[in-house]
Structure formats: structure tokens, C-alpha cells
Write a protein that holds these residues in place. Structure first.
Motif, PDB file in Angstrom:
ATOM      1  N   HIS A  13      -1.620   0.498   9.797  1.00 62.72           N
ATOM      2  CA  HIS A  13      -2.509  -0.576   9.365  1.00 62.72           C
ATOM      3  C   HIS A  13      -3.027  -1.416  10.540  1.00 62.72           C
ATOM      4  N   ALA A  42      -0.017  -3.903  -3.163  1.00 57.95           N
ATOM      5  CA  ALA A  42      -0.196  -3.027  -2.000  1.00 57.95           C
ATOM      6  C   ALA A  42       0.942  -3.264  -1.006  1.00 57.95           C
ATOM      7  N   TYR A  50       0.886  -3.820   2.131  1.00 59.36           N
ATOM      8  CA  TYR A  50       0.691  -4.929   3.079  1.00 59.36           C
ATOM      9  C   TYR A  50       1.024  -6.255   2.418  1.00 59.36           C
ATOM     10  N   ASN A  83      -3.179   1.397  -0.030  1.00 61.40           N
ATOM     11  CA  ASN A  83      -3.337   0.574   1.165  1.00 61.40           C
ATOM     12  C   ASN A  83      -4.340   1.265   2.080  1.00 61.40           C
TER      13      ASN A  83
END
Lengths: 284, 284
Positions: free
Chosen positions: A52, B202, B204, B236
Motif C-alpha cells: 500500500h 478494508a 488499511y 484494498n
């Protein structure tokens, strides 16, 4: 400093940017300040990728610490938000030196985690405003120009219109501030006008986050709250029936916080600059 | 009390239920306790509708206050989660009387806001476990049976297996606890084993919420943390690269909180009961 211009260090504590962002922003800066172009030092970490994030936690933390602690750099400009600043804040803050305390820090969105932590730690020159990644928006150069004029020339032309010398201010993304509440990163905002904005959240989430923020004892000592734009609100099932200003007014009333109206901030090219506290830049 | 059974008051502080839920749960209770069926008083507020909620804030708060304060009712069972408990918590808690303090309170998910606030206010009989709305799940009767046996018979058969008499425990939805941190509703969980679960978020967001929770000074005094199930994690972008246990371990390590492994709780029919503190029900 190049030709009398300042040196700005750019790091990405959350998500990565493409090198084209750096090229576009550097070209814009050269056009804006032909006599004294700022040196824009995009740290190579900005282009790393780790899941991410713009590199691992270690890589992002190291780049930020090195940039902030470098006495040859005048300002730290966060490249982009997304998600990730909270994963490095606790290791970055204790590692910052006296040179780091002299710098200006500019960003918004996810990087508000760092802005809040730095402000809480007594750093004096913190501001909420456009980032290099905003260049990708339609007419994004207008937003980035605002930040460059603020950083390079100390211009107050891009400041949020309600900012006055008399009252301390601060600005955050709603979700980000909610996740600072009750932690060592939550800054003391007593007596401040707090401006809050949001992007891509459902109304029930905006309502819940505002309820959380306004329940915090420190936040109840605000001088007032202004609501920035809540853009791209995602669908709510069932229909929420209240809009963002209605919920902001309700929570402010319950919390005894003066609701002062709208703020000209948000995840868009109109996003204006909000310095933290009473600090205002000096024109150069 | 009907035939020696207890009286359970059911209210919906967040989202509404259909009357069929009440019918199914009442029929189940009659089958489980033919000799001493509990009186299940589904407050009519459970079926109200006001936008997102089971009635207005005023209606939901009033129903909960009336039910909690009624000395003829032994336990308050929250009908369903969703979203909305936080909008009434601040008005409900100061309105509760001595009779309210004697009751058992059972629920999970969004209603954890109230469980946390009640526990923090010194209410002694609080538990995290299945709600009437769980009857709608496939094999949902197993979950609801667990709660009925706990409430009616004081059975510990449905308790989470790591719960022991020696150590205080508590359980929350991750997002809900995150939104209590730093507010007057945040309970003191020093010395507790905290169990956390999540649904439909999600990665995150799970990571961010766990970072928030474990950054709170009070949470850093936990005896340990157990991770329940994180069900239906939403996509995600980009792929997050870490799963929920990896992020829980990482945050616990950073925070100095012992990570004790998994907990048998979650938004599903396997969701076990976690009493708060050292309270354990007496078999009846």
C-alpha cells in the motif's frame, strides 16, 4: 539555496507518487519563480513501492527523519496522502533534531497525523494545504501554486479567508483527526478555530467521526469549528437523511462548540492553506 | 417474572429490526425454557424507522432509558447493531438510575459504544455477545441460544474459551472502540485481556484503527490483546500485503502489549460471549 531561493525537501510518508509529479511541480516552480527558483529535493523514497505504501515503514521513516533533520533544507513538503503516516509517526517524532524544529511542514489528508504530532510537540511552523500530488487534478497547478507561493515567498494569498492574526487555527481531515484523539499525537487545540474536511466517506462514518472528535475533552475547548468540504460522499444504506453540515451543527451544539460556518478547504483544487496556531509566514 | 423466568427488555439503540425477529427469538426462548420461559419485552421502538436509525435519537434514547430504569426488568438486550449508539450515549448515561445499575447488558458491534460507556460508569454486569438480530443468520439460532442461556440460566457454556475467573476481560468491535478512545466513554481497561473483532472494513482501515487503539495510554496498560475474526474484509487498493493478525501483532509489539492469539468472537454465528471485568454470571 539556489539563486536565493529556498530548499524544499519532499517525502512521501504514506503513498507513492510518480516521477512525473516531481517533473511537473519542478517545472511549475521554475515558471513561478524565474529569478529565485526553489530547489525541490524529491527524496527517492517518494517513488518506492511496498504494498500500500511508498516503501516500507523503515524506508518512509528514514527519509522523513533525514529530510527533517537536514539543516540545508528549509521546508518539508509532504508529497501525497493516502494511508500510512500513522505507521511511522511514533518512531519519527523522537528522532527529530533542532534543525527539524526550524522548518516549515506542509501537507494535508493522511499526513495530518504528522502535522498534528509535530504541532503537539511544539513545532511552530505547520500548515495544512496542497501537496505535489495535487498537480494531477484538473487545474491542479492552481492548488500547487498556492503552496509554492506560501513556502517560497511567504505569501498569504492562498490562506483560508477566515484565518486572522488574532486566533489560532488548525485544520485536519475528519477521519485522520478522529484517529489521533486520545493518543500522544493529539495536539492541544484549546482556543483554536478547527477546520475539518473529508473525502470519500459515507455519511454515517462522517457523523460517527465528528461525534468522536467533539466528545473529546480537549476538542470541547475549541474557540469554534468550521466545516470544510466533504467531497465524494459514498452511498449510505439506508439514505442517511442528514447532510454533513446538519451533523456538524448537531455535534457542535451537543458539545458546546461554536459552529462558525464553512471553511474553504477540501480534497480539491480550491483547498486553501491553514497555518497551525498563530504562526503566519513572513513575506520574502 | 413469568413462571419464574426472568424479564428481558430489548431495545434497538442503532438500527431497526423486523417484528419477525422478535417472533423467532420468542419462539426459540419458549422452546429452550419450557418450564420457565423468559418474558422477552421487545420495546416497540425496535421497529421504528427514521432514516438510518430505529427511530429518532430521542425515541431510541427514551426507550433505552425507560427499559434500563424499569425495576421489573432484569436484563437489557440490544436488538441489533448497525450505527447509532454513539448519538444517544451522552444523553442516556446520566439518566440511568439505581435499578439500571443492577441489570445485565448484552450486545456487540455498534452497541459496544454503550457497553463501554456503562462499564466505564461502573455498571458491573456487561457482556459482549449475540443479539436477537443474529437469528437472521444461517444457523443463527445457535448464536441466539448462547445469549439466551447466558441471560436466562447464567450458563457459561457459551463463553469465549479463554475467559477465566482470574483475569478481567472486555470485547469490542475494532472501529467502535477506536471511536471511544479519548472520550468520557472510553473505559479503563488496565489489566484486562481485550478481544477485538471487525466486519466489512478494508485492511488499511483495520490497520489504522488498531494503530489508534494501541496508541492510547490506557490501552497500553492491557494485560493482553486477542484478535477475534475480521470477516468480509473489503478490497484494498493496492493489495495491502499484510493480514489482520500480522497488523495486530505489529501494533501490539510497538505498544508493548502482549499479543495472546485469536479470540472466538466475530460478526457470525460462532460469536462467543465475553463478560466485562471479572463478572461471571451465576447459574440459575
Amino acid at each position: 539555496m539556489a539563486k536565493g531561493g529556498i530548499t524544499i525537501g519532499i517525502v512521501a510518508p504514506a503513498c507513492r507518487i510518480e516521477p512525473t509529479v516531481a517533473e511537473s511541480v519542478t517545472a511549475l516552480a521554475a515558471r513561478l519563480f524565474p529569478e529565485r527558483p526553489p530547489a525541490l529535493r524529491f527524496h527517492p523514497q517518494c517513488y518506492l513501492s511496498a504494498g500500500h505504501f511508498a516503501g516500507t515503514d523503515e524506508e518512509r521513516a528514514s527519509a522523513l527523519i533525514a529530510t527533517a533533520n537536514d539543516p540545508a533544507i528549509d521546508a518539508v513538503w509532504f508529497a501525497r496522502g493516502g494511508y500510512g503516516s500513522c505507521r511511522i509517526a511514533e518512531r519519527v517524532l523522537p528522532a527529530l533534531n533542532a534543525a527539524a524544529r526550524q522548518k516549515t511542514y506542509l501537507g494535508y489528508s493522511d499526513t495530518g497525523t504528522l502535522l498534528g504530532g509535530l504541532y503537539g510537540a511544539g513545532f511552530a511552523k505547520i500548515a495544512h494545504g496542497p501537496m505535489p500530488s495535487d498537480i494531477r487534478r484538473e487545474n491542479g497547478a492552481a492548488a500547487v501554486t498556492r503552496s509554492l507561493q506560501f513556502l517560497v515567498a511567504g505569501s498569504d494569498a492562498g490562506m483560508e479567508r477566515s484565518v486572522t492574526p488574532a486566533t489560532p487555527t488548525a485544520a485536519f481531515n475528519i477521519t485522520i483527526l478522529s484517529h489521533l484523539i486520545g493518543t500522544p499525537l493529539e495536539p492541544d487545540l484549546a482556543g483554536h478555530v478547527l477546520m475539518l474536511e473529508e473525502i470519500s466517506e459515507a455519511m454515517y462514518r462522517i457523523d460517527r467521526s465528528l461525534g468522536h472528535i467533539t466528545a473529546a475533552p480537549g476538542i470541547r475547548r475549541l474557540a469554534g469549528l468550521r466545516l470544510g468540504r466533504c467531497n465524494s460522499i459514498t452511498p449510505n444504506t439506508p439514505e442517511f437523511a442528514e447532510d454533513e453540515e446538519t451533523v456538524a451543527r448537531r455535534w457542535c451544539k451537543l458539545a458546546g462548540i461554536p459552529y462558525l460556518g464553512r471553511a474553504d478547504i477540501g480534497h480539491d483544487v480550491e483547498n486553501k492553506i491553514v497555518p497551525f496556531g498563530r504562526w503566519r509566514p513572513e513575506a520574502r
